[in-house]
Design an enzyme around this catalytic site. Structure first.
Site, PDB file in Angstrom:
ATOM      1  N   TYR A  65     -15.226  15.310  18.746  1.00 51.98           N
ATOM      2  CA  TYR A  65     -13.852  14.827  18.616  1.00 51.98           C
ATOM      3  C   TYR A  65     -13.542  14.307  17.220  1.00 51.98           C
ATOM      4  O   TYR A  65     -12.448  14.530  16.695  1.00 51.98           O
ATOM      5  CB  TYR A  65     -13.591  13.758  19.677  1.00 51.98           C
ATOM      6  CG  TYR A  65     -14.001  14.238  21.040  1.00 51.98           C
ATOM      7  CD1 TYR A  65     -13.276  15.227  21.690  1.00 51.98           C
ATOM      8  CD2 TYR A  65     -15.167  13.768  21.645  1.00 51.98           C
ATOM      9  CE1 TYR A  65     -13.676  15.720  22.913  1.00 51.98           C
ATOM     10  CE2 TYR A  65     -15.579  14.255  22.872  1.00 51.98           C
ATOM     11  CZ  TYR A  65     -14.824  15.229  23.504  1.00 51.98           C
ATOM     12  OH  TYR A  65     -15.229  15.718  24.705  1.00 51.98           O
TER      13      TYR A  65
ATOM     14  N   GLU B 105       0.811  -1.222   0.000  1.00 52.29           N
ATOM     15  CA  GLU B 105       0.000   0.000   0.000  1.00 52.29           C
ATOM     16  C   GLU B 105       0.847   1.275   0.000  1.00 52.29           C
ATOM     17  O   GLU B 105       0.344   2.347   0.339  1.00 52.29           O
ATOM     18  CB  GLU B 105      -0.938   0.013   1.215  1.00 52.29           C
ATOM     19  CG  GLU B 105      -1.871  -1.180   1.313  1.00 52.29           C
ATOM     20  CD  GLU B 105      -3.012  -1.134   0.314  1.00 52.29           C
ATOM     21  OE1 GLU B 105      -2.957  -0.315  -0.629  1.00 52.29           O
ATOM     22  OE2 GLU B 105      -3.959  -1.911   0.484  1.00 52.29           O
TER      23      GLU B 105
END
Length: 219
Positions: A121, A75
């Site tokens: 958050y 990746e």
């Protein structure tokens, strides 16, 4: 990050913490962190977050050349795309976390704003998360899709695959991707229950805090 030895140890410590808490499993997930000389340390291909060896991490120089260690994750294109497009990126984390993947499978998810505004958050740590279409794992097209965002997103969700988050350092990237998974879990748990969402004015303020902390162009 102070010193390569410390960086190697921190990668393994935080990876094991995420593995032990079920945020990724088997040999899935990958991490990269920038070294003081501008190179990268990367988790190897086929490795488990629960059993990483600091000495075996893949090492790249600042030109992107493989230098030492085990073969890197396939990746690499998605990691390199974030470093190339988001100045100040110090680490990139990719997981196959369960609830975020589950949310990506649902047909009516907002592709421009993957996470609903359930808590402050998620917005402060992640900003707006872009849902990208499905790509085969390791496909260089993932990197091109991230480059196409021109550095305006610190996090993307790969449909049917998993989240990718860039942070100013490794701790910030790990904390943010954990928040992404937690918010995804909340979204699944409250789906169809018409939860109270954070209103637009507060969302705008929270997005501003995210932009300020990441010092990136407006998404």
């Amino acid at each position: 990050m102070k010193g390569e030895t410390a960086a190697r140890e921190l990668v393994c410590t935080l990876a094991k913490s995420m593995f032990d808490r079920g945020l990724t499993s088997g040999s899935t997930g990958n991490i990269s962190v920038q070294t003081e000389d501008g190179g990268l340390l990367v988790t190897p291909t086929g490795s488990s977050f629960g059993r990483l060896d600091p000495a075996a991490l893949s090492k790249f120089d600042r030109q992107g050349n493989f230098v030492s260690g085990s073969p890197p994750t396939k990746e690499m294109p998605l990691h390199q795309a974030f470093y190339e497009t988001r100045s100040g990126t110090g680490a990139v984390v990719h997981l196959h976390s369960c609830h975020s993947v589950a949310l990506s499978l649902l047909p009516d998810v907002d592709t421009e704003d993957f996470l609903p505004p359930l808590t402050p958050y998620g917005i402060m740590k992640l900003g707006r998360v872009k849902l990208l279409p499905f790509f085969l794992p390791g496909d260089p097209a993932i990197g091109e899709a991230i480059r196409g965002l021109a550095g305006k997103r610190s996090a993307v969700m790969l449909a049917n695959h998993g989240p990718v988050v860039a942070g100013k350092d490794l701790e910030a990237a790990c904390y943010a991707i954990e928040e992404l998974e937690d918010t995804s879990r909340l979204a699944i748990l409250t789906r169809g229950l018409h939860p109270r969402l954070i209103n637009s004015d507060n969302k705008k303020t929270l997005f501003g805090l995210h932009q300020l902390s990441s010092q990136q162009p407006n998404a």
